[in-house]
Structure formats: structure tokens, C-alpha cells
Motif scaffolding. Sequence first.
Motif, PDB file in Angstrom:
ATOM      1  N   ILE A   1      -8.134   1.063   3.883  1.00  0.00           N
ATOM      2  CA  ILE A   1      -7.292   0.225   4.750  1.00  0.00           C
ATOM      3  C   ILE A   1      -6.359   1.079   5.626  1.00  0.00           C
ATOM      4  O   ILE A   1      -5.425   0.574   6.232  1.00  0.00           O
TER       5      ILE A   1
ATOM      6  N   TYR B   1      -0.319  -5.565   9.208  1.00  0.00           N
ATOM      7  CA  TYR B   1      -1.301  -4.580   9.665  1.00  0.00           C
ATOM      8  C   TYR B   1      -1.921  -5.128  10.952  1.00  0.00           C
ATOM      9  O   TYR B   1      -2.468  -6.237  10.949  1.00  0.00           O
ATOM     10  N   ALA B   2      -1.882  -4.332  11.996  1.00  0.00           N
ATOM     11  CA  ALA B   2      -2.481  -4.724  13.283  1.00  0.00           C
ATOM     12  C   ALA B   2      -2.065  -6.147  13.687  1.00  0.00           C
ATOM     13  O   ALA B   2      -2.906  -6.972  14.037  1.00  0.00           O
TER      14      ALA B   2
ATOM     15  N   PRO C   1       0.811  -1.226   0.000  1.00  0.00           N
ATOM     16  CA  PRO C   1       0.000   0.000   0.000  1.00  0.00           C
ATOM     17  C   PRO C   1       0.843   1.275   0.000  1.00  0.00           C
ATOM     18  O   PRO C   1       0.525   2.229  -0.701  1.00  0.00           O
ATOM     19  N   SER C   2       1.940   1.296   0.769  1.00  0.00           N
ATOM     20  CA  SER C   2       2.670   2.569   0.842  1.00  0.00           C
ATOM     21  C   SER C   2       4.164   2.446   0.547  1.00  0.00           C
ATOM     22  O   SER C   2       4.946   3.286   0.984  1.00  0.00           O
TER      23      SER C   2
ATOM     24  N   HIS D   1      -9.944  -1.420  11.703  1.00  0.00           N
ATOM     25  CA  HIS D   1     -10.248  -0.552  10.557  1.00  0.00           C
ATOM     26  C   HIS D   1     -11.595   0.140  10.767  1.00  0.00           C
ATOM     27  O   HIS D   1     -11.764   1.309  10.470  1.00  0.00           O
TER      28      HIS D   1
ATOM     29  N   CYS E   1      -3.926   3.208   5.076  1.00  0.00           N
ATOM     30  CA  CYS E   1      -2.485   3.385   4.815  1.00  0.00           C
ATOM     31  C   CYS E   1      -2.126   4.855   4.979  1.00  0.00           C
ATOM     32  O   CYS E   1      -0.986   5.214   5.228  1.00  0.00           O
TER      33      CYS E   1
ATOM     34  N   SER F   1      10.088   1.336   8.193  1.00  0.00           N
ATOM     35  CA  SER F   1       9.437   2.468   8.859  1.00  0.00           C
ATOM     36  C   SER F   1       7.953   2.143   9.058  1.00  0.00           C
ATOM     37  O   SER F   1       7.401   1.307   8.351  1.00  0.00           O
TER      38      SER F   1
ATOM     39  N   THR G   1       6.933  -6.876   5.615  1.00  0.00           N
ATOM     40  CA  THR G   1       7.596  -5.714   6.217  1.00  0.00           C
ATOM     41  C   THR G   1       6.685  -5.227   7.339  1.00  0.00           C
ATOM     42  O   THR G   1       5.461  -5.349   7.249  1.00  0.00           O
ATOM     43  N   TYR G   2       7.302  -4.707   8.396  1.00  0.00           N
ATOM     44  CA  TYR G   2       6.502  -4.182   9.513  1.00  0.00           C
ATOM     45  C   TYR G   2       7.186  -2.939  10.065  1.00  0.00           C
ATOM     46  O   TYR G   2       8.370  -2.717   9.817  1.00  0.00           O
ATOM     47  N   GLY G   3       6.420  -2.160  10.823  1.00  0.00           N
ATOM     48  CA  GLY G   3       6.902  -0.847  11.244  1.00  0.00           C
ATOM     49  C   GLY G   3       7.652  -0.816  12.559  1.00  0.00           C
ATOM     50  O   GLY G   3       7.604   0.181  13.270  1.00  0.00           O
ATOM     51  N   GLY G   4       8.351  -1.881  12.894  1.00  0.00           N
ATOM     52  CA  GLY G   4       9.228  -1.879  14.072  1.00  0.00           C
ATOM     53  C   GLY G   4       8.501  -1.982  15.403  1.00  0.00           C
ATOM     54  O   GLY G   4       9.117  -1.857  16.462  1.00  0.00           O
ATOM     55  N   ILE G   5       7.193  -2.220  15.375  1.00  0.00           N
ATOM     56  CA  ILE G   5       6.478  -2.385  16.648  1.00  0.00           C
ATOM     57  C   ILE G   5       6.278  -3.866  16.922  1.00  0.00           C
ATOM     58  O   ILE G   5       6.723  -4.386  17.950  1.00  0.00           O
ATOM     59  N   SER G   6       5.610  -4.559  16.010  1.00  0.00           N
ATOM     60  CA  SER G   6       5.524  -6.017  16.126  1.00  0.00           C
ATOM     61  C   SER G   6       5.181  -6.608  14.762  1.00  0.00           C
ATOM     62  O   SER G   6       4.280  -6.117  14.092  1.00  0.00           O
TER      63      SER G   6
ATOM     64  N   TYR H   1      -8.835   2.853  13.956  1.00  0.00           N
ATOM     65  CA  TYR H   1      -7.940   3.721  13.188  1.00  0.00           C
ATOM     66  C   TYR H   1      -8.641   5.029  12.840  1.00  0.00           C
ATOM     67  O   TYR H   1      -9.854   5.046  12.596  1.00  0.00           O
TER      68      TYR H   1
ATOM     69  N   ARG I   1       4.609   3.248   8.329  1.00  0.00           N
ATOM     70  CA  ARG I   1       4.031   4.207   7.392  1.00  0.00           C
ATOM     71  C   ARG I   1       2.820   4.943   7.962  1.00  0.00           C
ATOM     72  O   ARG I   1       2.547   6.084   7.578  1.00  0.00           O
TER      73      ARG I   1
HETATM   74  C1  LIG Z   1      -3.162   0.240   9.128  1.00  0.00           C
HETATM   75  C2  LIG Z   1      -1.741  -0.085   9.507  1.00  0.00           C
HETATM   76  C3  LIG Z   1      -1.481  -1.006  10.508  1.00  0.00           C
HETATM   77  C4  LIG Z   1      -0.162  -1.315  10.855  1.00  0.00           C
HETATM   78  N1  LIG Z   1       0.073  -2.233  11.850  1.00  0.00           N
HETATM   79  C5  LIG Z   1       1.356  -2.498  12.210  1.00  0.00           C
HETATM   80  C6  LIG Z   1       1.643  -3.411  13.275  1.00  0.00           C
HETATM   81  O1  LIG Z   1       0.770  -4.054  13.851  1.00  0.00           O
HETATM   82  N2  LIG Z   1       2.939  -3.582  13.645  1.00  0.00           N
HETATM   83  C7  LIG Z   1       3.966  -2.903  13.040  1.00  0.00           C
HETATM   84  O2  LIG Z   1       5.111  -3.040  13.453  1.00  0.00           O
HETATM   85  N3  LIG Z   1       3.723  -2.075  11.998  1.00  0.00           N
HETATM   86  C8  LIG Z   1       2.454  -1.863  11.569  1.00  0.00           C
HETATM   87  N4  LIG Z   1       2.209  -1.019  10.515  1.00  0.00           N
HETATM   88  C9  LIG Z   1       3.344  -0.487   9.735  1.00  0.00           C
HETATM   89  C10 LIG Z   1       3.539  -1.273   8.432  1.00  0.00           C
HETATM   90  O3  LIG Z   1       3.556  -2.654   8.678  1.00  0.00           O
HETATM   91  C11 LIG Z   1       4.861  -0.896   7.761  1.00  0.00           C
HETATM   92  O4  LIG Z   1       4.977   0.475   7.634  1.00  0.00           O
HETATM   93  C12 LIG Z   1       4.969  -1.602   6.412  1.00  0.00           C
HETATM   94  O5  LIG Z   1       6.299  -1.572   5.999  1.00  0.00           O
HETATM   95  C13 LIG Z   1       4.084  -0.949   5.360  1.00  0.00           C
HETATM   96  O6  LIG Z   1       4.285  -1.608   4.146  1.00  0.00           O
HETATM   97  P1  LIG Z   1       3.934  -0.916   2.748  1.00  0.00           P
HETATM   98  O7  LIG Z   1       4.714   0.385   2.704  1.00  0.00           O
HETATM   99  O8  LIG Z   1       4.407  -1.896   1.740  1.00  0.00           O
HETATM  100  O9  LIG Z   1       2.487  -0.688   2.735  1.00  0.00           O
HETATM  101  C14 LIG Z   1       0.917  -0.692  10.170  1.00  0.00           C
HETATM  102  C15 LIG Z   1       0.641   0.248   9.166  1.00  0.00           C
HETATM  103  C16 LIG Z   1      -0.668   0.553   8.837  1.00  0.00           C
HETATM  104  C17 LIG Z   1      -0.905   1.559   7.743  1.00  0.00           C
END
Ligand SMILES: Cc1cc2nc3c(=O)[nH]c(=O)nc-3n(C[C@H](O)[C@H](O)[C@H](O)COP(=O)(O)O)c2cc1C
Length: 296
Positions: free
Chosen positions: A247, A70-71, A10-11, A202, A249, A134, A101-106, A206, A136
Motif C-alpha cells: 500500500i 490515501y490518494a 500503517p505508519s 498503487h 506506506c 505529517s 488523519t491526512y498529510g496536509g495536502i487534502s 506510486y 508519511r
Molecule cells: C500512499 C499514501 C497516500 C497518501 N495520500 C494522501 C492524500 O491524498 N492527501 C494527504 O493529505 N495525505 C496523504 N497521505 C499522507 C497520510 O494521509 C498521512 O501521513 C497519514 O497521517 C498517515 O497515517 P498513518 O501514519 O496512520 O498511516 C498519503 C500517504 C500515503 C502513504
Amino acid sequence: MRIAIIQFSPSGNTLKVSEMLKNELEQKGQDVQFIDITREKQLFIDREWSSFLAEKVVRHDVLLIGSPVYAHHLQYHMKDLLQALPKPDQTWGKYAVPYVTYGGISSGIALKEAAGLLRKSGRKVPAGMKISTSHRMTRAFMEKEFNRDLVPELSLQSVRELVNRIMQMEGRESKSNHKSLDYNGLVTTLKANIIFKEKLWHEKRYPKVSIDRSLCIACGKCSKVCPVLHLCFRDKLVTESSDSSCIHCLNCVTECPQKAVKLMGDLEKGRSFMKKMIEKNGNREQPATAVYPLVH
Ligand SMILES: Cc1cc2nc3c(=O)[nH]c(=O)nc-3n(C[C@H](O)[C@H](O)[C@H](O)COP(=O)(O)O)c2cc1C
């Protein structure tokens, strides 16, 4: 070997990893088909998952599946896609490798879920990969995008490791190592399934996106970056499609030059929740980026 990559980004973060994978595989002489499902009308509006797959995917030995977390879950559209996969046959290889890929939280249970669905589709899952990137979502309402400055070289190391593992599969039977993708354990599984119910988040948790018509100049930029075609641009007007849900993003929020796409709800509460999540869990998952099964 023939490799098919199907990815949803998505992003943009997953896309970067997917492109690295493609490049590394091609440099090693592998034949790669690259399918990006982002913004695919046939999927997000028409919901023709099976026919899309049948039409697009050519013969391969290994299927690579890329998605964001996501979540704590595998993003639900990717789950839809995995549920529509045909059984392995002459066209469809019997091996599949998920990466997220995930945003460094879980990274939650995303890889475990992907492995479960791939196994259900009749495939062996010899490996998987998670990449910490990162967050996003945070770029739209926090002071700074969490982990924005992570260097891509860290991902490249794991991408190369995964490519080497895939290359080693050539010409020999590989076993399924799906259990190694259940690395986060029972507590995370319970948390993901009880607290972080993705569709509920969702719907209820969010921040909602809304278009302020008095500021909108109908440039259409928000609809161009909507990965699921929720925002559409018709007759010089941006509208929200009821065929495809948002969703969150939040691409549209950051892309709008007029700041006409706004986040609704109690943003202070959202910020404080995210701040707490980052303080408590940010960059705590160890290893943050890894190829499974781990080699000790
Ligand atoms: C709606 C939403 C939920 C997310 N949930 C999590 C999460 O549970 N744990 C986490 O570490 N990052 C979470 N992220 C961060 C994304 O997993 C991370 O930025 C990912 O690399 C996005 O991939 P994309 O750029 O290909 O869309 C979330 C991001 C969004 C937008």
C-alpha cells in the motif's frame, strides 16, 4: 457508555490520534475497547473481515473508526472493513463516528466515504473528525517529511472536542450529521473519483518498492513494519506476498538499516509532482483540523 475503536494506522499517525481518543474517553469514565487492525493476518492475508469483526468486537453504543487518507480517499482496507460491518443489533451500536488523519495536502473525500458506508451499514453518523498530520509518504523520498513538526497539541484540542460530543450523546437520541462530512464539495469529489483512483495509483503511479538482495542482511526489520503483511520473512529471506498488495506506506524503505529496500521508477518525477502538490495545496485546506459538524 461503551465505545469500540477500530483503527488502521500503517505508519503511526492515526495510531497516535486513536490513543489520544482512548485516553480521553477513559479519563471521562467511558468503557473503551481498542482494536488495531494493523498487521492482522486474518484480514490482510485470509480476508476474513466478517468473522474477524464477529469474533473481536464486544457490545458497544458508539463505534469509532480511524483511518489515514490515501490518494484523497478513505484507505481502501478500511472501506473493506466498513463494508463487512454487521447491522446494528444488541452488540453493535447504532452510532458510528469516523476520523481520519491526512498529510496536509487534502483530506479529500475520506470522511464522506466513511459516512456513506457507515450509513449503508444501518448506522447514524452524528460526527466526524479530520486531523492534519505529517505526510508519511514524503519521508521516504523528499528532503524532509512534510509537516513533520506539527505539534500534537493541535490534535488534542479536536480529540477533546470530539470526546465531549460523544459524551453528550449519552442517554439521548442523536441525529445523523453525515452531510457535514461532505465539506470538500463537488470539485474534490470529482478529482478524487476521476484523477486519484486509489488502486490505480498503487498500481501505476506510486514508486514501487524493491529489495536489493546484494545489500539485504535478512534482519527482517522491513517485514516487521509492513502494515499489511505484504513483506514476509520466511527461511531467513524477505519475500513479497502475492496475497496482500503493497500500500506504499514506505515504512520498509525508511526502516531498512542497509538501504536494501529501494524505490523504483522515476523518483525525480515523483519528487517534482509531490513538490508541486505541496506548493499548491499544502496546508491550504481550511480548517486543517476539525470536528464536524462545525460549530460556528
Ligand atoms: C500512499 C499514501 C497516500 C497518501 N495520500 C494522501 C492524500 O491524498 N492527501 C494527504 O493529505 N495525505 C496523504 N497521505 C499522507 C497520510 O494521509 C498521512 O501521513 C497519514 O497521517 C498517515 O497515517 P498513518 O501514519 O496512520 O498511516 C498519503 C500517504 C500515503 C502513504
